[in-house]
Scaffold this active site. Structure first.
Site, short mmCIF file in Angstrom:
data_model
loop_
_atom_site.label_atom_id
_atom_site.label_comp_id
_atom_site.label_asym_id
_atom_site.label_seq_id
_atom_site.Cartn_x
_atom_site.Cartn_y
_atom_site.Cartn_z
N PRO A 1 0.46 -1.66 -0.17
CA PRO A 1 -0.09 -0.06 -0.10
C PRO A 1 1.04 1.40 -0.14
O PRO A 1 1.72 1.63 0.70
CB PRO A 1 -0.89 -0.14 1.52
CG PRO A 1 -0.98 -1.72 1.94
CD PRO A 1 0.70 -2.18 1.27
N ASP B 1 4.11 17.05 11.40
CA ASP B 1 4.65 17.96 10.15
C ASP B 1 4.82 17.94 8.62
O ASP B 1 5.28 17.74 8.17
CB ASP B 1 6.07 17.77 10.61
CG ASP B 1 6.36 18.00 11.74
OD1 ASP B 1 5.10 18.82 12.17
OD2 ASP B 1 7.75 18.78 12.51
N GLU C 1 1.16 18.44 4.85
CA GLU C 1 0.76 18.57 3.47
C GLU C 1 0.59 17.07 2.56
O GLU C 1 0.52 17.71 1.20
CB GLU C 1 2.39 19.54 2.92
CG GLU C 1 2.08 20.32 4.04
CD GLU C 1 3.95 21.64 3.04
OE1 GLU C 1 3.66 22.36 2.79
OE2 GLU C 1 4.70 20.96 3.83
N ARG D 1 0.52 4.62 13.19
CA ARG D 1 0.77 5.01 14.96
C ARG D 1 0.78 6.60 14.65
O ARG D 1 1.29 7.03 15.64
CB ARG D 1 0.86 4.60 15.90
CG ARG D 1 -0.08 3.70 16.07
CD ARG D 1 0.35 2.52 16.48
NE ARG D 1 0.20 3.02 18.45
CZ ARG D 1 -1.05 3.12 18.39
NH1 ARG D 1 -1.78 2.31 18.76
NH2 ARG D 1 -1.32 3.41 20.68
N ALA D 2 0.36 7.49 14.11
CA ALA D 2 0.70 8.52 13.52
C ALA D 2 0.49 9.54 14.87
O ALA D 2 -0.93 9.79 15.77
CB ALA D 2 0.42 9.37 12.72
N GLY E 1 0.67 -1.60 7.39
CA GLY E 1 0.74 -2.20 5.18
C GLY E 1 0.82 -3.59 5.34
O GLY E 1 1.48 -4.39 3.83
N LEU F 1 -1.12 -6.74 7.02
CA LEU F 1 -2.25 -6.91 7.15
C LEU F 1 -3.24 -6.51 6.05
O LEU F 1 -4.18 -7.10 5.94
CB LEU F 1 -2.71 -6.52 8.85
CG LEU F 1 -1.88 -7.04 9.91
CD1 LEU F 1 -2.69 -6.63 10.99
CD2 LEU F 1 -1.61 -8.50 9.69
N VAL G 1 -6.03 -0.03 4.82
CA VAL G 1 -7.20 0.89 5.29
C VAL G 1 -8.03 1.75 4.10
O VAL G 1 -7.15 2.44 3.15
CB VAL G 1 -6.48 1.80 6.59
CG1 VAL G 1 -7.48 2.73 6.75
CG2 VAL G 1 -6.39 1.28 7.33
N TYR H 1 13.14 14.67 20.25
CA TYR H 1 13.02 14.34 18.93
C TYR H 1 14.81 15.01 18.12
O TYR H 1 14.53 16.15 18.62
CB TYR H 1 11.79 15.28 17.96
CG TYR H 1 11.82 15.09 16.49
CD1 TYR H 1 10.46 14.44 16.46
CD2 TYR H 1 12.26 15.05 15.40
CE1 TYR H 1 9.74 14.23 14.66
CE2 TYR H 1 12.40 14.88 13.82
CZ TYR H 1 10.59 14.27 14.11
OH TYR H 1 10.27 13.69 12.30
#
Length: 577
Positions: free
Chosen positions: A153, A222, A225, A236-237, A288, A290, A293, A497
């Site tokens: 995907p 971030d 866009e 899991r963003a 990606g 399984l 979505v 980060y």
């Protein structure tokens, strides 16, 4: 071809018309018209760039970067003819054009982009398909199972975990399933404040369309866009305003996913259920492996009536972290609060666009800036937090006072709305800087972790020091940029980060060195009590650490779900496991 592909770089970040460059006078410019910084001169960037990296505008990387892909360099596709024949009878568009395939063969890890810039292409998908709706995906997955091809995907392509790399050992035909044409909002439910959306929509389009009806999701990673809703669910963003709106797992009410076993979804749209373990948590973060979505119902909110930026300068990073900790403890965090270390603070200052008062150099500008604003702060230690408040006006102003009062207890001085706003505007152009660096022998990467509060200072100090040490040991001739920021706060800890970059002149295999340094940095993170990932995901880049992260039994549980849902490994990108 999808519109995005026409206006995006095939071998760099973002829009083709937007890039940093040094002009004939040696001044940095940012091209295009899409961003606040577009069309501006950035007078401080050259000084900062040269002094930070020991780089020189005289030493330009031998030019191999081409805006046009040389199709003859792309290996010919291995097509499954029976599948192609059956696809023709479905009216689902597909292509095995070289450019279409290369475009979907990678994400944005440094090693991926570096190879593309040099025209080196590894395994790429053999074909691309563009489903238009959920039912098209069902058909494609059925055909893939029938003809035993590998499906990968593809959403927005912004992955930084090697998740889109085609496995070398894959002998079957690889089909990239591009969800970009599934980009509609199917309905908005104003009574329940939910929206039902196709998973291929990208963040900026989702927010724009919802805003037209007076709503928003508030999910702003971030990468918003370019990254897609399906990608957020699959990885899991997290978004920068999660303090108000929640992370993706808090926003999702319902998900439809197509697997080789069939479609998986819950029977109702209830806000919470106690019906055994939550199957959504197998879908979220499945990367990606399984299925695909296809449709998501998510919470929406009325657009905030008022937004206000702010910034606070602290005498040092320790005081800054202590302030963020207190804000989290009192549970009064604004929509976003981010703390940058001293290096990032200087970097932000170097990115100031030209204004009427022209400083002779970056450092003079910096000195002048301090003398006027922050007496008694050492410009080599201070750090800055940027803030974003939103909600109704009355509350925002109260909230702002509360946060600035806490900051004052830690020596923090209010440093104005402009600095805050600029900090958030720069978020979207930072990614373009890596391509500029690569033009002058500088390579870099960012990576993240989440960590308990009592380990934040240790992890920041130790990981930065480890990067410096590793670069030295690996023969990097100039000290690297090694820097961090605290981007998200929680009750029990924070997201940190890191950025690192170095001048690779004199190294025979710079990408290998960079990969070794990044690997060492991740080991250091784990040794200091940090997580394997806060929001980037695992992909192939970090999967060697999965077992120690979730335990043997945990790995077994994940494997058994994979074996049940996809026994023939149709979704064969080999992420996670």
């Amino acid at each position: 071809k999808p519109a995005a592909q026409e206006i995006m770089k095939w071998n760099g970040w973002g829009y083709s018309d937007s890039r940093f460059l040094f002009n004939k006078k040696g001044q940095a410019e940012f091209t295009g018209k899409r961003y606040r910084l577009s069309g501006m001169i950035i007078p401080g960037l050259k000084d900062w760039f040269e002094s930070t990296f020991g780089a020189s505008l005289q030493h330009k990387t031998p030019a191999t970067v081409s805006p046009i892909l040389n199709s003859s360099a792309v290996p010919p596709p291995t097509l499954n003819e029976a599948l192609v024949e059956e696809l023709k009878s479905t009216s689902i568009p597909f292509s095995h054009d070289a450019e279409d395939r290369v475009f979907r063969a990678h994400g944005h890890c440094l090693h991926e982009i570096f190879a593309l810039r040099e025209g080196k292409l590894g395994r790429v998908p053999d074909m691309v398909v563009w489903p238009n709706c959920h039912n098209d995906v069902v058909k494609i997955v059925e055909l893939a199972c029938k003809h035993n091809v590998c499906l990968i995907p593809y959403g927005g392509g912004t992955s930084v975990s090697s998740a889109l790399e085609c496995p070398r050992e894959e002998t079957r035909s690889i089909v990239s399933l591009d969800t970009s044409q599934m980009n509609r909002i199917l309905w908005i439910d104003e009574k329940n404040l939910t929206a039902h959306v196709e998973a291929g929509i990208v963040g900026q389009d989702l927010e724009r369309l919802l805003n037209e009806s007076g709503y928003c999701t508030g999910h702003e990673p971030d990468s918003m866009e370019f990254s897609s809703l399906g990608g957020w669910v699959a990885t899991r963003a997290s978004g920068m305003k999660k303090n108000i709106y929640g992370n993706i797992e808090d926003l999702v009410v319902h998900v439809k996913m197509v697997t080789p076993r069939g479609v998986i979804e819950k029977s109702c749209q209830g806000p919470r259920m106690s019906t055994g373990p939550d199957i959504h948590h197998f879908i979220m973060g499945s990367e990606g492996t399984l299925g695909v979505v296809t449709e998501v119902t998510m919470k929406i909110r009325p657009m905030p009536e008022y937004q206000k930026y702010g910034s606070v300068v602290f005498p040092n990073f320790e005081q800054g972290v202590a302030c963020l900790r207190e804000v989290a403890k009192q549970r009064c965090a604004p929509a976003s609060i981010r703390l940058m270390d001293n290096e990032q603070f200087k970097f932000g200052h170097a990115l100031k666009p030209q204004v009427s008062s022209i400083f002779t150099s970056f450092l003079d500008g910096l000195k002048k800036f301090y003398i006027t604003k922050f007496k008694g702060f050492d410009p080599n230690h201070l750090c800055v937090a940027t803030l974003l408040f939103e909600g109704d006006r009355e509350r925002v102003l109260q909230h702002e006072k509360q946060v600035y009062d806490i900051a004052a207890k830690f020596g923090g001085l209010a440093a104005g709305e402009d600095n805050g706003q600029r900090g958030y505007m720069l978020t979207f152009v930072i990614a373009y800087l890596r391509d500029l660096g690569m033009d002058y022998y500088v390579i870099g990467e960012s990576f993240e972790t989440s960590v308990p509060w009592d380990r934040v200072l240790d992890i920041c100090r130790n990981v930065k020091a480890r990067i410096v040490r590793e670069c030295k040991d690996k023969g990097v001739q100039f000290p690297p940029l090694s820097t961090c920021r605290v981007t998200q706060t929680y009750d029990a800890g924070a997201c940190v980060y890191f950025y690192f970059a170095f001048n690779y002149r004199g190294l025979s295999d710079p990408v290998h060195v960079y990969e070794q340094v990044e690997h060492a940095a991740r080991e250091e993170i784990l040794a200091n009590g940090g997580s394997l990932s806060h929001h980037h995901g695992v992909g192939k880049l970090r999967k060697e650490w999965m077992r120690e992260t979730v335990s043997d039994v945990g790995i077994g549980m994940l494997k058994s779900v994979k074996d049940y849902v996809d026994p023939n490994n149709i979704f064969g990108n080999r992420n996670l496991l």
